[in-house]
Motif scaffolding. Structure first.
Motif, short mmCIF file in Angstrom:
data_model
loop_
_atom_site.label_atom_id
_atom_site.label_comp_id
_atom_site.label_asym_id
_atom_site.label_seq_id
_atom_site.Cartn_x
_atom_site.Cartn_y
_atom_site.Cartn_z
N UNK A 397 0.83 -1.20 0.00
CA UNK A 397 0.00 0.00 0.00
C UNK A 397 0.87 1.25 0.00
N UNK A 398 1.92 1.23 0.81
CA UNK A 398 2.84 2.38 0.83
C UNK A 398 3.49 2.58 -0.53
N UNK A 399 3.92 1.49 -1.16
CA UNK A 399 4.53 1.58 -2.49
C UNK A 399 3.53 2.16 -3.49
N UNK A 400 2.29 1.71 -3.43
CA UNK A 400 1.27 2.22 -4.35
C UNK A 400 1.04 3.71 -4.16
N UNK A 401 0.92 4.14 -2.90
CA UNK A 401 0.68 5.56 -2.63
C UNK A 401 1.83 6.42 -3.14
N UNK A 402 3.06 5.97 -2.90
CA UNK A 402 4.22 6.74 -3.38
C UNK A 402 4.25 6.77 -4.91
N UNK A 403 3.92 5.65 -5.53
CA UNK A 403 3.93 5.59 -6.99
C UNK A 403 2.88 6.52 -7.58
N UNK A 404 1.70 6.52 -7.01
CA UNK A 404 0.64 7.41 -7.51
C UNK A 404 1.04 8.87 -7.36
N UNK A 405 1.64 9.19 -6.22
CA UNK A 405 2.08 10.58 -6.02
C UNK A 405 3.08 11.00 -7.09
N UNK A 406 4.01 10.10 -7.40
CA UNK A 406 5.01 10.41 -8.42
C UNK A 406 4.37 10.52 -9.81
N UNK A 407 3.46 9.62 -10.13
CA UNK A 407 2.81 9.66 -11.43
C UNK A 407 1.96 10.92 -11.57
N UNK A 408 1.34 11.34 -10.48
CA UNK A 408 0.58 12.59 -10.53
C UNK A 408 1.50 13.78 -10.81
N UNK A 409 2.66 13.78 -10.17
CA UNK A 409 3.64 14.85 -10.44
C UNK A 409 4.05 14.83 -11.91
N UNK A 410 4.32 13.61 -12.41
CA UNK A 410 4.70 13.48 -13.83
C UNK A 410 3.58 13.98 -14.74
N UNK A 411 2.35 13.63 -14.38
CA UNK A 411 1.21 14.01 -15.22
C UNK A 411 1.00 15.52 -15.23
N UNK A 412 1.14 16.14 -14.09
CA UNK A 412 0.96 17.59 -14.04
C UNK A 412 2.06 18.30 -14.85
N UNK A 413 3.27 17.75 -14.78
CA UNK A 413 4.36 18.32 -15.57
C UNK A 413 4.09 18.11 -17.06
N UNK A 414 3.62 16.90 -17.40
CA UNK A 414 3.27 16.63 -18.80
C UNK A 414 2.13 17.54 -19.26
N UNK A 415 1.17 17.76 -18.37
CA UNK A 415 0.04 18.63 -18.70
C UNK A 415 0.53 20.05 -19.00
N UNK A 416 1.49 20.50 -18.20
CA UNK A 416 2.04 21.84 -18.42
C UNK A 416 2.72 21.93 -19.79
N UNK A 417 3.46 20.87 -20.14
CA UNK A 417 4.15 20.89 -21.43
C UNK A 417 3.16 20.80 -22.61
N UNK A 418 2.12 19.98 -22.43
CA UNK A 418 1.10 19.89 -23.48
C UNK A 418 0.43 21.24 -23.67
N UNK A 419 0.08 21.88 -22.56
CA UNK A 419 -0.57 23.18 -22.63
C UNK A 419 0.33 24.20 -23.31
N UNK A 420 1.63 24.17 -22.96
CA UNK A 420 2.58 25.09 -23.57
C UNK A 420 2.69 24.84 -25.08
N UNK A 421 2.69 23.57 -25.45
CA UNK A 421 2.80 23.22 -26.87
C UNK A 421 1.60 23.69 -27.66
N UNK A 422 0.42 23.55 -27.07
CA UNK A 422 -0.80 23.94 -27.77
C UNK A 422 -1.07 25.44 -27.68
N UNK A 423 -0.33 26.12 -26.80
CA UNK A 423 -0.51 27.55 -26.68
C UNK A 423 -1.78 27.93 -25.96
#
Length: 599
Positions: A397-423
């Motif tokens: 459970x601890x591993x899952x929670x940490x993994x989700x937190x990291x994936x959320x960080x990755x997704x938000x960063x990816x979202x920022x880059x997608x938004x920047x790309x699309x203007x």
């Protein structure tokens, strides 16, 4: 009641199908396929699971036959050889043997009676017997699981206790009118059943016809009083299966039981099922809204600019693969550590148990040892497995929670880059990782917030499944003067041999969890890019083929946006109508659980 549930399920299915159609119109093929496969089709195929549990000679086979409306199963099956039966609806009687290997073998329906007492197959080879029959109850999309009766419920097959019962929508627990709530049954309820299934047990007192009217009043009062010590407001139905099968259903108690079951399944379990599906549907509308937004903005770009930004996103997705691989590597490293720790714990347990065995054996009376030693070994294994299971489940459970937190960080960063790309602005492209889709095996249980209990049950059950045949070795010989000596010689080897099989089983369970988590990481890491790129590519392809002029394309995307808004409102309306304020308060108090809250 079930007819009303089917109508609600049809409404939910239609609403989810509308989302699938919107995804297709946007060109979001992956999301469309996921909606069809994981929501619409799953909802259409889902069945209610009723599990029947009871000791041998409680009239269980007769009771199941009464549920089906006629004598389908043989009565008086030898308890040690009977197989689990999955009874489902079919237009004509049919039967299939499902082996532990996964192989399926159709057999003539007439052979089910012979098969129930072995049928020429080793009990260890058989997983279950699938029986199709045109019974009215089964036609309500109910799967009836008939478990083998045993002389003592503590000997019940571990996979029934730890696999079938937790996944059941209702558990029918049979008691004998001639001896209501034996000590073995009370212990089974306390130790194995109530922890995970308290809110879905229906107690059935069988052989009700053997009592006279005064005895019936006393027996029912006694049953309710005793069961109330175990379960708040126990649901109890006295039943005479023989009376029902004789054509006097109104006198048997069966109509009252069936009415309760249909109401419970439709109003309690059914609403939870629909709530889960609608919660996932709302997640899908969030992704579709991003797709609509991406398409609207892409229409304002020139073809060359659109091509350039698609290329940037594709390159970014390739770069994302490196980040995803880092997350996967981290999972593998931590899973390896969990497995090593579990094996060391098992080794310590074996050493300690073997060290204690001589004192246990020598201090027991010879005549009691044959009965006492197997129970001691089984309890020792169970206690260790439950404790170890809790520890492993906590680490996973601890591993899952940490993994989700990291994936959320990755997704938000990816979202920022997608938004920047699309203007476009970042806020509208913000992504919420769809953790509800992470639903598989023990991992799914942990993610949905149901707690670690089922994980403990699965692990403990696996341990007992592989250990049980070895534990039986201790009691094969007669009780004689040499028994203690042989017990001292054999018991340590039995413990070591059982542990040798439990170790790989633990590894297998942990590894299965890791595979599910790994697959989710890959999916979640690519999801935003994939959905946006599919929409942009669809826009580019439509522009290249000259299907629509710019004005028509813009009108279409606004129509899609409006259609999506209406679809989301419909899903929210359906979800809100499932529960009254009273229901929600009761659920918040903990007497029921809506897994859809995780969505």
């Amino acid at each position: 009641m079930l007819e009303g549930f089917r109508e609600r399920k049809l409404d939910v299915t239609v609403a989810l199908q509308e989302l699938s159609d919107i995804a297709q119109s946007l060109g979001a093929k992956s999301l469309k396929d996921r909606l069809e496969r994981e929501l619409v089709k799953k909802l259409e195929e889902d069945r209610f699971h009723l599990v029947v549990v009871g000791e041998f000679n409680h009239g269980k086979s007769s009771f199941v036959n009464a549920l089906l409306g006629e004598n389908v199963l043989p009565v008086g099956v030898t308890p040690t050889t009977a197989a689990i039966h999955h009874l489902k609806f079919s237009e004509k009687p049919e039967a299939t043997v499902v082996m532990q290997s996964g192989n399926r073998e159709s057999i003539p329906f007439e052979e089910t009676r012979r098969f129930a007492v072995g049928g020429g197959k080793s009990a260890d080879e058989i997983d279950y017997l699938e029986v199709g029959y045109p019974a009215p109850l089964l036609k309500e999309r109910i799967l009836l699981v008939d478990t083998p009766g045993v002389n003592d419920l503590s000997l019940q097959r571990a996979d029934i206790t730890y696999s079938y019962i937790p996944r059941a929508d209702a558990v029918l627990f049979l008691l004998d009118a001639g001896q209501i709530l034996k000590e073995s049954e009370r212990q089974f309820l306390n130790d194995k059943l109530l922890k995970a299934s308290r809110d879905k047990i229906v107690f059935v007192i069988t052989k009700w016809d053997i009592l006279n009217e005064e005895e019936k009043r006393e027996a029912l009062a006694y049953a309710r009083t005793q069961l109330a010590n175990l379960v708040k407001d126990p649901v109890v139905f006295p039943i005479s299966a023989e009376t029902a099968l004789a054509g006097r259903a109104d006198e048997s108690g069966m109509p009252e039981l069936l009415a309760h079951l249909t109401t419970f399944l439709a109003e309690e379990r059914g609403r939870i099922l629909l709530d889960n599906a609608l919660g996932e549907g709302i997640n899908a509308t969030n992704l579709l809204a991003k797709g609509v937004d991406a398409r609207r903005r892409s229409l304002a770009m020139k073809t060359e600019e659109l091509e350039r930004r698609i290329k940037v996103l594709e390159d970014d997705l390739k770069g994302q693969a490196g980040t995803i691989e880092q997350r996967r590597m981290r999972i593998r490293e931590e899973i390896s550590g969990i497995k090593v720790g579990a094996q060391k714990d098992l080794e310590r347990f074996v050493d300690e148990t073997v060290r204690q065995l001589p004192n246990v054996i020598d201090s027991a009376k010879k005549d009691d040892l044959r009965k006492f030693l197997p129970a001691f070994l089984e309890d020792t294994f169970r206690q260790w497995a439950e404790a170890e299971g809790k520890e492993i489940a906590h680490k996973l459970e601890e591993l899952t929670e940490k993994t989700i937190a990291l994936i959320k960080e990755d997704a938000h960063e990816a979202s920022r880059r997608v938004a920047s790309t699309l203007g476009t602005d970042v806020k509208k492209l913000d992504i919420q990782i769809d953790t509800f889709r992470y639903d598989a095996s023990v991992a799914g249980v942990l993610m949905l917030g149901i707690g670690t209990m089922l994980a403990v049950n699965v692990i403990a059950g696996g341990a007992l499944i592989v250990a049980a045949p070895l534990l039986a070795l201790v009691v094969r010989d007669r009780v004689d003067a040499e028994y203690k000596k042989r017990a001292n010689e054999q018991a340590p080897e039995v413990v070591k041999a059982a542990a040798a099989q439990i170790g790989p089983k633990l590894d297998e369970m942990i590894e299965e969890f890791a595979k599910k988590l790994d697959a989710w990481v890959v999916t979640a890491g690519e999801e935003l890019y994939r959905e946006i790129l599919e929409v942009l590519n669809a826009t580019r392809d439509a522009r290249a083929s000259g299907e629509k002029d710019e004005a028509a394309a813009k009108a279409e995307v606004e129509a899609q946006d409006s259609r999506l808004g209406k679809a989301r409102s419909r899903i929210e309306q359906l979800r809100g109508s499932l529960w009254t304020p009273k229901d929600k308060l009761r659920i918040a108090d903990g007497s029921a659980a809506i897994a859809g809250d995780a969505a």
